[in-house]
Design a protein around this motif. Structure first.
Motif, PDB file in Angstrom:
ATOM      1  N   ALA A 121       0.678  -1.086   0.147  1.00 41.20           N
ATOM      2  CA  ALA A 121       0.091   0.028   0.027  1.00 41.20           C
ATOM      3  C   ALA A 121       0.954   1.259  -0.088  1.00 41.20           C
ATOM      4  O   ALA A 121       0.477   2.218  -0.396  1.00 41.20           O
ATOM      5  CB  ALA A 121      -0.844  -0.036   1.171  1.00 41.20           C
ATOM      6  N   GLU A 122       1.845   1.058   0.812  1.00 39.32           N
ATOM      7  CA  GLU A 122       2.874   2.385   0.924  1.00 39.32           C
ATOM      8  C   GLU A 122       3.587   2.560  -0.560  1.00 39.32           C
ATOM      9  O   GLU A 122       3.510   3.741  -1.139  1.00 39.32           O
ATOM     10  CB  GLU A 122       3.864   2.144   1.860  1.00 39.32           C
ATOM     11  CG  GLU A 122       3.604   2.397   3.227  1.00 39.32           C
ATOM     12  CD  GLU A 122       4.496   2.045   4.320  1.00 39.32           C
ATOM     13  OE1 GLU A 122       5.800   1.623   3.715  1.00 39.32           O
ATOM     14  OE2 GLU A 122       4.304   2.057   5.442  1.00 39.32           O
ATOM     15  N   ARG A 123       3.797   1.701  -1.254  1.00 35.92           N
ATOM     16  CA  ARG A 123       4.497   1.839  -2.505  1.00 35.92           C
ATOM     17  C   ARG A 123       3.433   2.291  -3.804  1.00 35.92           C
ATOM     18  O   ARG A 123       3.633   3.079  -4.443  1.00 35.92           O
ATOM     19  CB  ARG A 123       5.055   0.343  -3.234  1.00 35.92           C
ATOM     20  CG  ARG A 123       6.371  -0.013  -2.573  1.00 35.92           C
ATOM     21  CD  ARG A 123       7.082  -1.114  -3.327  1.00 35.92           C
ATOM     22  NE  ARG A 123       7.505  -1.927  -2.407  1.00 35.92           N
ATOM     23  CZ  ARG A 123       7.096  -3.442  -2.063  1.00 35.92           C
ATOM     24  NH1 ARG A 123       6.441  -3.789  -2.762  1.00 35.92           N
ATOM     25  NH2 ARG A 123       7.776  -3.939  -1.174  1.00 35.92           N
ATOM     26  N   GLN A 124       2.370   1.637  -3.391  1.00 27.94           N
ATOM     27  CA  GLN A 124       1.132   2.228  -4.379  1.00 27.94           C
ATOM     28  C   GLN A 124       0.860   3.796  -4.260  1.00 27.94           C
ATOM     29  O   GLN A 124       0.688   4.491  -5.022  1.00 27.94           O
ATOM     30  CB  GLN A 124      -0.142   1.192  -4.146  1.00 27.94           C
ATOM     31  CG  GLN A 124       0.120   0.087  -4.641  1.00 27.94           C
ATOM     32  CD  GLN A 124      -0.969  -1.018  -4.544  1.00 27.94           C
ATOM     33  OE1 GLN A 124      -2.087  -0.640  -3.815  1.00 27.94           O
ATOM     34  NE2 GLN A 124      -0.967  -2.061  -5.243  1.00 27.94           N
ATOM     35  N   ALA A 125       0.945   4.190  -2.976  1.00 26.16           N
ATOM     36  CA  ALA A 125       0.947   5.328  -2.687  1.00 26.16           C
ATOM     37  C   ALA A 125       1.850   6.163  -3.035  1.00 26.16           C
ATOM     38  O   ALA A 125       1.421   7.448  -3.567  1.00 26.16           O
ATOM     39  CB  ALA A 125       0.573   5.750  -1.188  1.00 26.16           C
ATOM     40  N   GLN A 126       3.111   5.867  -3.069  1.00 26.33           N
ATOM     41  CA  GLN A 126       4.292   6.497  -3.557  1.00 26.33           C
ATOM     42  C   GLN A 126       4.165   6.660  -5.199  1.00 26.33           C
ATOM     43  O   GLN A 126       4.419   7.726  -5.356  1.00 26.33           O
ATOM     44  CB  GLN A 126       5.450   5.682  -3.228  1.00 26.33           C
ATOM     45  CG  GLN A 126       6.527   6.455  -2.435  1.00 26.33           C
ATOM     46  CD  GLN A 126       6.486   7.689  -1.916  1.00 26.33           C
ATOM     47  OE1 GLN A 126       6.465   8.594  -2.675  1.00 26.33           O
ATOM     48  NE2 GLN A 126       6.605   7.724  -0.978  1.00 26.33           N
ATOM     49  N   LYS A 127       3.606   5.807  -5.832  1.00 31.42           N
ATOM     50  CA  LYS A 127       3.586   5.778  -7.150  1.00 31.42           C
ATOM     51  C   LYS A 127       2.484   6.562  -7.598  1.00 31.42           C
ATOM     52  O   LYS A 127       2.561   7.464  -8.410  1.00 31.42           O
ATOM     53  CB  LYS A 127       3.462   4.280  -7.765  1.00 31.42           C
ATOM     54  CG  LYS A 127       4.683   3.494  -7.885  1.00 31.42           C
ATOM     55  CD  LYS A 127       4.227   2.136  -8.578  1.00 31.42           C
ATOM     56  CE  LYS A 127       5.554   1.254  -8.465  1.00 31.42           C
ATOM     57  NZ  LYS A 127       5.096  -0.129  -8.982  1.00 31.42           N
ATOM     58  N   ALA A 128       1.483   6.648  -6.492  1.00 31.92           N
ATOM     59  CA  ALA A 128       0.363   7.629  -7.160  1.00 31.92           C
ATOM     60  C   ALA A 128       0.784   9.105  -6.938  1.00 31.92           C
ATOM     61  O   ALA A 128       0.340   9.801  -7.588  1.00 31.92           O
ATOM     62  CB  ALA A 128      -0.797   7.392  -6.335  1.00 31.92           C
ATOM     63  N   LEU A 129       1.515   9.219  -5.839  1.00 33.65           N
ATOM     64  CA  LEU A 129       1.954  10.709  -5.637  1.00 33.65           C
ATOM     65  C   LEU A 129       3.138  11.103  -6.625  1.00 33.65           C
ATOM     66  O   LEU A 129       3.512  12.376  -6.810  1.00 33.65           O
ATOM     67  CB  LEU A 129       2.829  10.769  -4.238  1.00 33.65           C
ATOM     68  CG  LEU A 129       1.658  10.688  -3.093  1.00 33.65           C
ATOM     69  CD1 LEU A 129       2.317  10.875  -1.806  1.00 33.65           C
ATOM     70  CD2 LEU A 129       0.642  11.836  -3.338  1.00 33.65           C
ATOM     71  N   GLY A 130       3.764  10.202  -7.582  1.00 32.10           N
ATOM     72  CA  GLY A 130       4.845  10.351  -8.272  1.00 32.10           C
ATOM     73  C   GLY A 130       6.120  10.559  -7.771  1.00 32.10           C
ATOM     74  O   GLY A 130       7.021  11.041  -8.634  1.00 32.10           O
ATOM     75  N   GLY A 131       6.492  10.018  -6.598  1.00 31.96           N
ATOM     76  CA  GLY A 131       7.586  10.079  -5.901  1.00 31.96           C
ATOM     77  C   GLY A 131       8.610   8.930  -6.268  1.00 31.96           C
ATOM     78  O   GLY A 131       8.051   7.987  -6.970  1.00 31.96           O
TER      79      GLY A 131
END
Length: 175
Positions: A121-131
């Protein structure tokens, strides 16, 4: 265990209630035997003291021969008591291995799956933020202080700018 089955086998000792029944039977039997051995040892010693071997002196009669005659029975009593303790340990070991170990493994598997889902979930949130993603991205965020933890706090983390003390400087005052 039914009345028809006279002998215990390893197949019986798979279930917790059978192990407990077996251990109880062993403890009961060997406790009684240990008590009998102790009682017999005391009787043999008293008889040897009352009826000494001809030509024995008082010290030989009391400390050597009487004790020597009862020693084997006392050792048998100690061994029977060790068997009683081992029967209890059998029950404890069975419970640890057959009952508690699978439960602990299941708990660890649930915790591992929960951590895995959290990381995903953290990785998916990171990808969604573009980081940045991956280990290198987290390392960059950690050192620069631009990660989600720093953004939540509203401040940037800076590493301490204190120079390292040389190792030899620690011992200058000791001379």
């Amino acid at each position: 265990m039914s009345e028809q089955q006279q002998q215990w086998t390893s197949d019986h000792l798979v279930r917790q209630e059978y192990v407990q029944l077996y251990a109880d039977q062993i403890r009961e039997e060997y406790r009684a035997q240990a008590a009998d051995f102790r009682r017999l040892a005391d009787e043999v010693r008293r008889d040897a003291l009352r009826d000494p071997v001809e030509g024995d002196r008082w010290l030989h009669q009391r400390w050597m021969h009487a004790r020597q005659l009862s020693r084997g029975l006392r050792q048998m009593a100690r061994h029977a008591e060790l068997i009683v303790a081992a029967a209890k340990q059998l029950e404890v070991d069975h419970r640890k291995v057959r009952v508690e170990l699978p439960a602990a493994r299941a708990d660890r598997a649930v915790a591992r799956a929960r951590r895995k889902q959290q990381r995903l979930a953290e990785r998916q949130a990171q990808k969604a933020l573009g980081g940045p993603s991956g280990v290198v991205g987290r390392a960059v965020e950690h050192t620069t202080g631009t990660g989600p933890a720093a953004q939540d706090e509203g401040q940037q983390q800076t590493p301490a700018q204190q120079p390292a003390t040389p190792f030899s400087a620690l011992f200058k005052d000791a001379r």
